[in-house]
Structure formats: structure tokens, C-alpha cells
Design a protein around this motif. Structure first.
Motif, PDB file in Angstrom:
ATOM      1  N   TYR A  29      11.941  19.837  -3.391  1.00 23.77           N
ATOM      2  CA  TYR A  29      10.485  19.910  -3.514  1.00 23.77           C
ATOM      3  C   TYR A  29      10.120  20.610  -4.817  1.00 23.77           C
ATOM      4  CZ  TYR A  29       5.670  21.353  -2.736  1.00 23.77           C
ATOM      5  OH  TYR A  29       4.326  21.569  -2.887  1.00 23.77           O
ATOM      6  N   GLY A  30      10.830  21.695  -5.113  1.00 22.18           N
ATOM      7  CA  GLY A  30      10.595  22.406  -6.366  1.00 22.18           C
ATOM      8  C   GLY A  30      10.873  21.532  -7.583  1.00 22.18           C
ATOM      9  N   ILE A  31      11.961  20.768  -7.517  1.00 18.47           N
ATOM     10  CA  ILE A  31      12.300  19.859  -8.618  1.00 18.47           C
ATOM     11  C   ILE A  31      11.199  18.815  -8.803  1.00 18.47           C
ATOM     12  CG2 ILE A  31      13.887  18.013  -9.329  1.00 18.47           C
ATOM     13  CD1 ILE A  31      16.146  19.651  -8.058  1.00 18.47           C
ATOM     14  N   SER A  32      10.732  18.251  -7.707  1.00 21.29           N
ATOM     15  CA  SER A  32       9.690  17.224  -7.767  1.00 21.29           C
ATOM     16  C   SER A  32       8.382  17.769  -8.331  1.00 21.29           C
ATOM     17  CB  SER A  32       9.443  16.626  -6.372  1.00 21.29           C
ATOM     18  OG  SER A  32      10.544  15.874  -5.948  1.00 21.29           O
ATOM     19  N   VAL A  33       7.983  18.954  -7.864  1.00 20.39           N
ATOM     20  CA  VAL A  33       6.747  19.574  -8.346  1.00 20.39           C
ATOM     21  C   VAL A  33       6.843  19.840  -9.844  1.00 20.39           C
ATOM     22  CG1 VAL A  33       5.332  21.662  -8.277  1.00 20.39           C
ATOM     23  CG2 VAL A  33       6.053  20.581  -6.149  1.00 20.39           C
ATOM     24  N   ILE A  90      11.576   9.379  -7.901  1.00 18.26           N
ATOM     25  CA  ILE A  90      12.527   8.480  -7.227  1.00 18.26           C
ATOM     26  C   ILE A  90      13.932   9.075  -7.284  1.00 18.26           C
ATOM     27  CG2 ILE A  90      13.683   6.237  -7.402  1.00 18.26           C
ATOM     28  CD1 ILE A  90      10.970   5.077  -8.311  1.00 18.26           C
ATOM     29  N   ILE A  91      14.299   9.617  -8.451  1.00 19.74           N
ATOM     30  CA  ILE A  91      15.613  10.245  -8.597  1.00 19.74           C
ATOM     31  C   ILE A  91      15.728  11.449  -7.655  1.00 19.74           C
ATOM     32  CG2 ILE A  91      17.080  11.576 -10.168  1.00 19.74           C
ATOM     33  CD1 ILE A  91      16.174   9.787 -12.415  1.00 19.74           C
ATOM     34  N   SER A  92      14.679  12.264  -7.607  1.00 20.48           N
ATOM     35  CA  SER A  92      14.679  13.434  -6.729  1.00 20.48           C
ATOM     36  C   SER A  92      14.835  13.016  -5.265  1.00 20.48           C
ATOM     37  CB  SER A  92      13.371  14.215  -6.916  1.00 20.48           C
ATOM     38  OG  SER A  92      13.317  15.319  -6.030  1.00 20.48           O
ATOM     39  N   ALA A  93      14.078  11.992  -4.857  1.00 19.53           N
ATOM     40  CA  ALA A  93      14.150  11.524  -3.470  1.00 19.53           C
ATOM     41  C   ALA A  93      15.532  10.959  -3.152  1.00 19.53           C
ATOM     42  CB  ALA A  93      13.085  10.442  -3.241  1.00 19.53           C
ATOM     43  N   THR A  94      16.122  10.231  -4.099  1.00 16.36           N
ATOM     44  CA  THR A  94      17.436   9.616  -3.877  1.00 16.36           C
ATOM     45  C   THR A  94      18.518  10.679  -3.695  1.00 16.36           C
ATOM     46  OG1 THR A  94      16.802   7.684  -5.184  1.00 16.36           O
ATOM     47  CG2 THR A  94      19.147   8.037  -4.827  1.00 16.36           C
ATOM     48  N   PHE A  95      18.515  11.690  -4.570  1.00 17.80           N
ATOM     49  CA  PHE A  95      19.526  12.745  -4.453  1.00 17.80           C
ATOM     50  C   PHE A  95      19.314  13.576  -3.191  1.00 17.80           C
ATOM     51  CE2 PHE A  95      20.532  11.827  -8.849  1.00 17.80           C
ATOM     52  CZ  PHE A  95      21.899  12.124  -8.919  1.00 17.80           C
ATOM     53  N   PHE A  96      18.060  13.898  -2.885  1.00 22.75           N
ATOM     54  CA  PHE A  96      17.761  14.665  -1.682  1.00 22.75           C
ATOM     55  C   PHE A  96      18.235  13.910  -0.445  1.00 22.75           C
ATOM     56  CE2 PHE A  96      14.030  16.683   0.915  1.00 22.75           C
ATOM     57  CZ  PHE A  96      14.950  17.316   1.719  1.00 22.75           C
ATOM     58  N   ALA A  97      17.859  12.629  -0.355  1.00 22.27           N
ATOM     59  CA  ALA A  97      18.246  11.818   0.807  1.00 22.27           C
ATOM     60  C   ALA A  97      19.758  11.646   0.873  1.00 22.27           C
ATOM     61  CB  ALA A  97      17.561  10.452   0.730  1.00 22.27           C
ATOM     62  N   GLY A  98      20.401  11.486  -0.282  1.00 18.45           N
ATOM     63  CA  GLY A  98      21.849  11.314  -0.303  1.00 18.45           C
ATOM     64  C   GLY A  98      22.574  12.548   0.218  1.00 18.45           C
ATOM     65  N   TYR A 101       5.847  14.279  -2.348  1.00 16.57           N
ATOM     66  CA  TYR A 101       4.656  15.020  -1.938  1.00 16.57           C
ATOM     67  C   TYR A 101       3.713  15.340  -3.108  1.00 16.57           C
ATOM     68  CZ  TYR A 101       1.653  18.340   0.447  1.00 16.57           C
ATOM     69  OH  TYR A 101       0.560  18.978   0.974  1.00 16.57           O
ATOM     70  N   PRO A 102       4.213  15.767  -4.276  1.00 10.96           N
ATOM     71  CA  PRO A 102       3.287  16.047  -5.396  1.00 10.96           C
ATOM     72  C   PRO A 102       2.447  14.827  -5.778  1.00 10.96           C
ATOM     73  CG  PRO A 102       5.455  16.938  -5.857  1.00 10.96           C
ATOM     74  CD  PRO A 102       5.597  16.095  -4.631  1.00 10.96           C
ATOM     75  N   TYR A 103       3.067  13.661  -5.777  1.00 12.43           N
ATOM     76  CA  TYR A 103       2.343  12.425  -6.105  1.00 12.43           C
ATOM     77  C   TYR A 103       1.324  12.098  -5.019  1.00 12.43           C
ATOM     78  CZ  TYR A 103       1.458   7.435  -6.804  1.00 12.43           C
ATOM     79  OH  TYR A 103       0.841   6.211  -6.970  1.00 12.43           O
ATOM     80  N   LEU A 104       1.748  12.209  -3.763  1.00  9.56           N
ATOM     81  CA  LEU A 104       0.852  11.888  -2.643  1.00  9.56           C
ATOM     82  C   LEU A 104      -0.342  12.841  -2.612  1.00  9.56           C
ATOM     83  CD1 LEU A 104       3.538  11.291   0.147  1.00  9.56           C
ATOM     84  CD2 LEU A 104       2.309   9.561  -1.181  1.00  9.56           C
ATOM     85  N   ALA A 105      -0.084  14.135  -2.858  1.00 11.41           N
ATOM     86  CA  ALA A 105      -1.166  15.116  -2.860  1.00 11.41           C
ATOM     87  C   ALA A 105      -2.133  14.860  -4.004  1.00 11.41           C
ATOM     88  CB  ALA A 105      -0.583  16.524  -2.969  1.00 11.41           C
TER      89      ALA A 105
END
Length: 211
Positions: free
Chosen positions: A28-32, A116-124, A161-165
Motif C-alpha cells: 500500500y505504501g509503495i502504491s501511494v 499494476i506492478i505493485s498489485a502483481t507482486f503483492f498478489a504473487g 486503492y490510491p487510484y480508486l480513492a
């Protein structure tokens, strides 16, 4: 509870909960950070530079016009520049919104790419821990697929979340977050220590050879 990526290592309920929390905070921190940098820091830097260039061009044009109108008479360049800058402000402010909008549009695809990269690594990473927990809990078959689906839904919502918010889409996509958590419940509350009982059923016969 360890952060090992070795699928053969068992992972208890508390371990999965802690790993999920830690991964969530980190990504989340990386994405923000990535989203803010791409949608604010870089665009604003470019927009300010462009605004300065527009203002300089307007001032230069106005000063040259005032100088030509003086027709060889005494010309106070400093006063002319100050007057030109004041006169240019309304036009610069008028163009500022478009300049900022265009600058943000240039970097928007890169912001999404980083999410997308953040979500992929997090999910992986989360999938690895879910699989370790599933192995330890003795879950097999379709349950494993649904648990991994939950991990990807949960991770994607947190990472985006940052994009959605920013676009007012948090509530619209909240079912993905809730659904992800629900799908993770079976693996979270599965039994512990089932990995120790795999292939423990012997046939009771001695297969040694006697001479």
C-alpha cells in the motif's frame, strides 16, 4: 510465521494473518508513493516549467512591443518588465489549468503501470503464503483456486486503492476487497499441522531381503 518463499514450509493461521498485514502495509505504501509521484510530483514539475516558459514568452513579447512604441525615447526596461509580468498573470492563470491537465495526462499511464506492478507482486507474494497455509491445513482441489482468487482480489484492491480513492471508486470496487477476504477465510481457518500426516500410512510389511 517466517517470510520464506519456500512452499514446503508450513504456515500457521497467525503467520498468514501477520504476513498478509505486513505485505498489505508495504505494498500500500509503495502504491501511494508511486501514484503520488506520477500524478503530482512529476506533472507539477513539468507544468510549472511550462507555465514559466509561457510567462517568459508573453513578457518578452510585451516588452518588445513597449520598446518599439517608445520610438527611441528613454525606455525604462525594468518598469516595462514589471508591467508586462503583471499583465501576463491573467493569461498564465488561464492556461495553467490546461497545462496541468495535459501534464497529468502524460504521466497517468505510467502511474497505472506502477500500480499494476505493485498489485502483481503483492498478489504473487500473498499467493505463496496462502499456498503454504493451504498445504499446512490440508486443503486441496477447488479450495486452493478460490483461496488464490481471494488473494489476488484483496491484493489488487489494496494496491489500486490510491487510484480508486482519487477517482471516487472506492465504494464501487469495495466488493472486490470484501470478496477477497471472504475467499481467504477457508485457508485462514483451516486446521494446522496436516502436512505432518501426508503419506504416513504404511502397509505394515517388511520389504527387506533375507540372505
Amino acid at each position: 510465521m517466517s517470510f520464506s518463499l519456500d512452499l514446503t514450509k508450513p504456515l500457521g493461521r497467525l503467520g498468514l494473518a501477520i504476513n498478509t498485514l505486513v505485505l498489505g502495509v508495504v505494498f500500500y505504501g509503495i502504491s501511494v508513493g508511486a501514484y503520488h509521484y506520477m500524478t503530482h510530483t512529476l506533472p507539477e514539475s513539468g507544468a510549472h516549467a511550462k507555465e514559466a516558459a509561457v510567462k517568459a514568452a508573453l513578457v518578452e513579447k510585451a516588452v518588445a512591443k513597449a520598446k518599439a512604441a517608445a520610438k527611441g525615447k528613454a525606455f525604462d526596461e525594468k518598469s516595462a518588465i514589471a508591467a508586462a509580468e503583471a499583465a501576463a498573470e491573467p493569461e498564465v492563470n488561464k492556461q495553467a489549468e490546461k497545462i496541468h491537465h495535459d501534464a497529468a495526462g502524460i504521466w497517468a499511464p505510467f502511474a497505472l503501470f506502477l500500480l499494476i506492478i505493485s498489485a502483481t507482486f503483492f498478489a504473487g507474494f500473498l499467493s505463496v503464503y496462502v499456498q503454504r497455509r493451504a498445504n499446512d491445513g490440508g486443503l486441496k482441489g477447488l479450495w486452493i483456486f478460490t483461496n488464490h482468487l481471494g488473494a489476488w482480489a484483496f491484493a489488487s484492491y489494496v494496491a489500486f486503492y490510491p487510484y480508486l480513492a482519487d477517482h471516487g471508486l472506492r465504494n464501487a470496487w469495495a466488493p472486490a476487497f470484501i470478496g477477497g477476504l471472504v475467499l481467504l477465510l477457508p485457508v485462514l481457518f483451516a486446521g494446522e499441522g496436516h502436512h505432518d500426516h501426508d503419506h504416513d500410512h504404511g502397509d505394515g510389511h517388511d520389504h527387506g531381503h533375507t540372505h
